[in-house]
Design an enzyme around this catalytic site. Structure first.
Site, PDB file in Angstrom:
ATOM      1  N   GLU A 151      -0.579  91.114  24.167  1.00 52.73           N
ATOM      2  CA  GLU A 151       0.573  92.037  24.621  1.00 52.73           C
ATOM      3  C   GLU A 151       1.813  91.042  24.474  1.00 52.73           C
ATOM      4  OE1 GLU A 151      -1.718  94.916  27.891  1.00 52.73           O
ATOM      5  OE2 GLU A 151      -0.351  93.190  28.584  1.00 52.73           O
ATOM      6  N   LYS A 153       5.361  89.652  25.692  1.00 52.63           N
ATOM      7  CA  LYS A 153       5.950  89.193  27.069  1.00 52.63           C
ATOM      8  C   LYS A 153       7.337  89.656  26.895  1.00 52.63           C
ATOM      9  CE  LYS A 153       5.928  85.689  30.210  1.00 52.63           C
ATOM     10  NZ  LYS A 153       7.642  85.788  30.570  1.00 52.63           N
ATOM     11  N   ASP A 155      11.220  90.406  27.948  1.00 49.91           N
ATOM     12  CA  ASP A 155      12.001  89.895  28.786  1.00 49.91           C
ATOM     13  C   ASP A 155      12.904  90.826  29.547  1.00 49.91           C
ATOM     14  OD1 ASP A 155      13.383  87.812  29.975  1.00 49.91           O
ATOM     15  OD2 ASP A 155      14.850  87.374  28.253  1.00 49.91           O
ATOM     16  N   TYR A 263       2.339  98.389  31.091  1.00 54.06           N
ATOM     17  CA  TYR A 263       1.319  97.472  30.646  1.00 54.06           C
ATOM     18  C   TYR A 263      -0.163  97.555  31.220  1.00 54.06           C
ATOM     19  CZ  TYR A 263       3.434  93.908  33.273  1.00 54.06           C
ATOM     20  OH  TYR A 263       4.024  93.417  34.333  1.00 54.06           O
ATOM     21  N   LYS A 350       4.334  81.220  25.504  1.00 56.21           N
ATOM     22  CA  LYS A 350       5.982  81.128  25.514  1.00 56.21           C
ATOM     23  C   LYS A 350       6.325  80.574  24.103  1.00 56.21           C
ATOM     24  CE  LYS A 350       7.249  81.717  30.000  1.00 56.21           C
ATOM     25  NZ  LYS A 350       8.140  81.585  31.131  1.00 56.21           N
ATOM     26  N   CYS A 444      50.017  81.592  24.286  1.00 50.68           N
ATOM     27  CA  CYS A 444      49.260  82.817  23.207  1.00 50.68           C
ATOM     28  C   CYS A 444      49.506  82.329  21.840  1.00 50.68           C
ATOM     29  CB  CYS A 444      49.961  84.162  23.618  1.00 50.68           C
ATOM     30  SG  CYS A 444      49.363  85.524  22.664  1.00 50.68           S
ATOM     31  N   CYS A 447      51.683  85.127  20.138  1.00 48.68           N
ATOM     32  CA  CYS A 447      53.049  85.488  20.464  1.00 48.68           C
ATOM     33  C   CYS A 447      53.975  84.474  21.334  1.00 48.68           C
ATOM     34  CB  CYS A 447      53.494  86.830  21.428  1.00 48.68           C
ATOM     35  SG  CYS A 447      52.640  86.474  23.184  1.00 48.68           S
ATOM     36  N   CYS A 462      47.222  86.504  28.144  1.00 49.01           N
ATOM     37  CA  CYS A 462      48.624  86.700  27.823  1.00 49.01           C
ATOM     38  C   CYS A 462      49.561  87.761  28.542  1.00 49.01           C
ATOM     39  CB  CYS A 462      48.779  86.876  26.234  1.00 49.01           C
ATOM     40  SG  CYS A 462      50.474  87.358  25.642  1.00 49.01           S
ATOM     41  N   CYS A 468      53.049  91.258  22.614  1.00 54.01           N
ATOM     42  CA  CYS A 468      52.070  90.637  21.894  1.00 54.01           C
ATOM     43  C   CYS A 468      51.437  91.326  20.851  1.00 54.01           C
ATOM     44  CB  CYS A 468      51.223  90.088  22.857  1.00 54.01           C
ATOM     45  SG  CYS A 468      49.656  89.116  22.320  1.00 54.01           S
TER      46      CYS A 468
END
Length: 707
Positions: A151, A153, A155, A263, A350, A444, A447, A462, A468
């Site tokens: 099966e 695995k 996450d 499962y 894994k 920024c 601008c 900003c 901007c």
């Protein structure tokens, strides 16, 4: 509905399911939705059972078989009727009622659940040679006549589901393997977890083990919504799922659209000889089993399974970090037994997280709609998880400092959750002696306004909201999107052109565009130009709650905008509301209230609202969306609501008070008529009410008033 894709239909049904349950009373013209006062006790109880079974059938057909037997309107009318009956007669609500799918239960703390069957961890390995050794150990004990089941695995977050007489009674987290947290209310909002199992010869009591997860699609959608409102992004799908399961408000969990793959089946005297048989039974009972499992006759077939999914895991809707290998036969498992920590008949393999090294060429800075400045790494192209990666987000200044980045560094790049490329480390041994450290910018990039960093936030901003260019363009892009004004015929490139030509600087300017102005732009013929203008004019009919979302107040997403619109009714009432008044509105927390107050305190924003008013956008809730009046029994009476309640959410109480002629205030004063106090009502409000002689009433008292 046949014209939509199944995915689109599911999203529609989920939204409508929530919206109608919370907002729309059933029609009283239908004989089946007659007042409960005219129905006998027996009829009410029977009607609740009938509606529960009917709606569960429609849901099963819709979500499991992609079949819609009734229209959305008919479904939602029946659902609203059931909700009304359950509210009036909670003692007859069925444990598998579809109204539980939208949540609403508030859990102050999660009770501890002891697992009848411990949720043991598995031994794990990254080595194929160690898998061969595992196989040899199995053969020494039980011989060569056995099979494996492989099966994926997933996450996600492990969950245990207990069913008694077919009903889901307890859902729990893994915890320490012996005991976990009771998250039943939250689990009931996950649509792929059956609330009731109907099958022949069903065991009276059984447990199901599974993995709760957030799909890539949902994760990206939620992050897009959070980006829209200027909120911090979720880190990865796994953490997002884990955090959602531990939320105290199950209604918020429902909005995360979590899913669950099961499962394993556990119980006493189960009629199955192998794991594969039990999994097939779960499939036949209506549980969501990933079709990726496989029975393998040899370790060589196991290796083929491992190698196949290592190459193809990016095709899955969620992340995996390996495979689980189990002996198939239950009797052979008994013979193999357990170690102190894990079963001898199973092991986890894994995958190594795929990481590549590449050079950091430069760091650029992007400015979002809310002014947040994000550093982005430009990299030498490198192939990673099936795609060529040239850029990676560095998130913020803290991450630059943590990594100690220098230009020209050899950096390790991974795909976080197989979605977003990220720099995980620097190969310091390869650093050039005179390389320049990366420092976060002070101004920024668009601008040149000095950046600010707010207390408690990692991002730099900003503050030049009105001047901007990326923020101004982003605000217009936000305004025209589907969930806001849904203006057709205009996209990002068109906004760039219109802005750069000086034709628009804010969303209100869209309504002043002329045909001749558009004909002078690239890629615009008369028909496409007219389509754009028609789309703009059509948007004037957009309901107020979507206009409010489109205005772009930080932290005010689509759901919050709907709550504010329904609570206050119009833009002027929202603009006039102070912090305390805003906090009385449903789902309006401290951060949102502060943001709304700050928005309307700015003269430029008030001028922007007036510009929208002048062109005719909807700035108040239309009559068709207003709550119907029920009575004048509370006329002249004022209420403050505090605490949590068994049968109502706070917004439902407010709506009920207003529908019966009363008013809801934000604070306790001598002019207040009643303090409506639920569980955990604020001590300061109770104390003040007692000092001022204000009557304190309970939920039951309130229901008696309006009955």
């Amino acid at each position: 509905m046949a014209k939509d894709s199944i995915a689109t239909c599911v999203l529609k049904r989920r939204w409508l399911f929530y919206f109608f349950l919370k907002k729309e009373p059933p029609s009283d013209t239908d004989p089946k939705t007659q007042s409960t006062a005219s129905m006998s006790t027996q009829n009410i109880q029977a009607r609740i059972a009938e509606l529960t079974a009917q709606l569960n059938h429609y849901n099963e057909q819709y979500y499991q078989n992609s079949t819609s037997e009734v229209s959305d309107f008919e479904f939602d009318k029946l659902l609203a009727e059931l909700h009304q009956l359950e509210q009036a007669h909670p003692q007859w609500a069925q444990p598998d009622s579809p109204t539980q799918r939208v949540g609403g239960a508030i859990t102050k703390e999660f009770a501890t659940v002891f697992h009848q069957y411990p949720m043991l961890s598995l031994g794990n390995t990254y080595s194929e040679a160690e898998l061969q050794d595992f196989d040899q150990r199995i053969r020494k004990i039980i011989g060569d006549n056995f099979e494996y089941v492989c099966e994926l695995k997933f996450d996600g977050v492990a969950i245990s589901l207990r069913y008694e007489n077919g009903l889901l009674t307890v859902a729990a987290t893994r915890g320490d393997g012996v005991r976990g947290d009771d998250i039943t209310a939250n689990a009931r909002t996950i649509r792929s977890i059956p609330l009731r199992v109907k099958a022949a010869n069903l065991p009276p009591v059984f447990e199901v083990r599974g993995e709760v997860f957030m799909s890539y699609k949902t994760f990206e959608q939620i992050n897009k919504e959070r980006e829209d409102i200027g909120d911090s992004l979720l880190a990865n799908p796994r953490n997002a799922a884990s955090g959602a399961l531990k939320m105290q408000d199950s209604a918020l969990v429902a909005k995360r659209n979590l899913e669950c793959y099961v499962y394993a089946l556990m119980g006493e005297n189960l009629p199955f000889g192998t794991h594969e048989e039990s999994v097939k039974a779960l499939e036949s009972w209506g549980f969501n089993v990933s079709p990726t499992y496989r029975r393998c006759a040899s370790i060589a077939e196991v290796m083929d399974f491992i190698h196949f999914w290592e190459k193809n895991k990016e095709t899955l809707p969620l992340a995996i970090d390996g495979i689980v290998l189990k002996v198939n036969d239950f009797a052979q498992r008994e013979e193999l037994g357990f170690t102190a920590k894990s079963p001898r008949w199973a092991i986890s393999f894994k995958y190594q997280a795929e990481a590549k090294t590449t050079r950091l060429l430069s760091v650029v800075y992007q400015v979002g709609r809310t002014g947040a400045v994000t550093p982005v790494a430009n990299l030498e192209p490198v192939e990673l998880a099936g795609t060529v990666v040239k850029r990676a987000s560095i998130h913020n200044a803290n991450e630059i400092q943590r990594l100690d980045l220098h230009l020209g560094d050899l950096v390790y790049v991974e795909k976080g959750g197989e979605i977003i490329p990220k720099i995980t480390a620097v190969e310091l041994s390869a650093r050039e002696p005179n390389s320049q450290p990366v420092g976060f910018i002070d101004e920024c990039p668009a601008c040149q306004t000095p950046l600010v960093r707010k207390d408690g936030e990692a991002a730099h901003y900003c503050p030049n909201e009105s001047g901007c260019p990326p923020q101004l363009k982003g605000r217009i892009e936000h305004f025209i999107q589907r969930k806001a004004m849904n203006i057709e015929g205009i996209g990002v490139e068109t906004i760039e052109q219109l802005f750069d030509k000086g034709l628009i600087s804010n969303p209100a300017d869209l309504y002043h565009l002329k045909l001749e102005q558009l004909l002078g732009l690239e890629r615009f013929a008369k028909k496409s130009a007219q389509n754009l203008l028609d789309g703009v004019q059509k948007s004037l009919q957009t309901p107020f709650e979507r206009v409010l979302f489109g205005i772009g107040i930080r932290y005010v997403g689509a759901t919050v905008a709907e709550k504010l619109a329904q609570f206050f009714g119009n833009i002027d009432a929202i603009a006039a509301a102070d912090y305390e008044t805003l906090r009385t509105a449903p789902e309006i927390g401290e951060k949102i209230a502060q943001s709304v107050v700050a928005f309307f305190a700015d003269e430029k924003n008030r001028a922007y609202i007036e510009a929208l008013r002048a062109v005719g956008v909807q700035l108040q809730v239309s009559d068709e969306h207003k709550l119907e009046k029920e009575s004048d029994v509370l006329q002249g009476k004022t209420f403050v609501i505090s605490g949590t309640f068994q049968r109502y959410e706070r917004d439902e109480l407010k709506a009920k008070i207003e529908a019966n002629g009363g008013k809801v205030l934000s604070g306790v004063s001598g002019k207040l008529t009643y303090l409506l106090a639920g569980e955990k009502a604020g001590d300061s409000k109770l104390e003040k009410a007692q000092k001022l002689g204000v009557s304190v009433i309970s939920e039951a008292d309130f229901e008696q008033m309006i009955s």
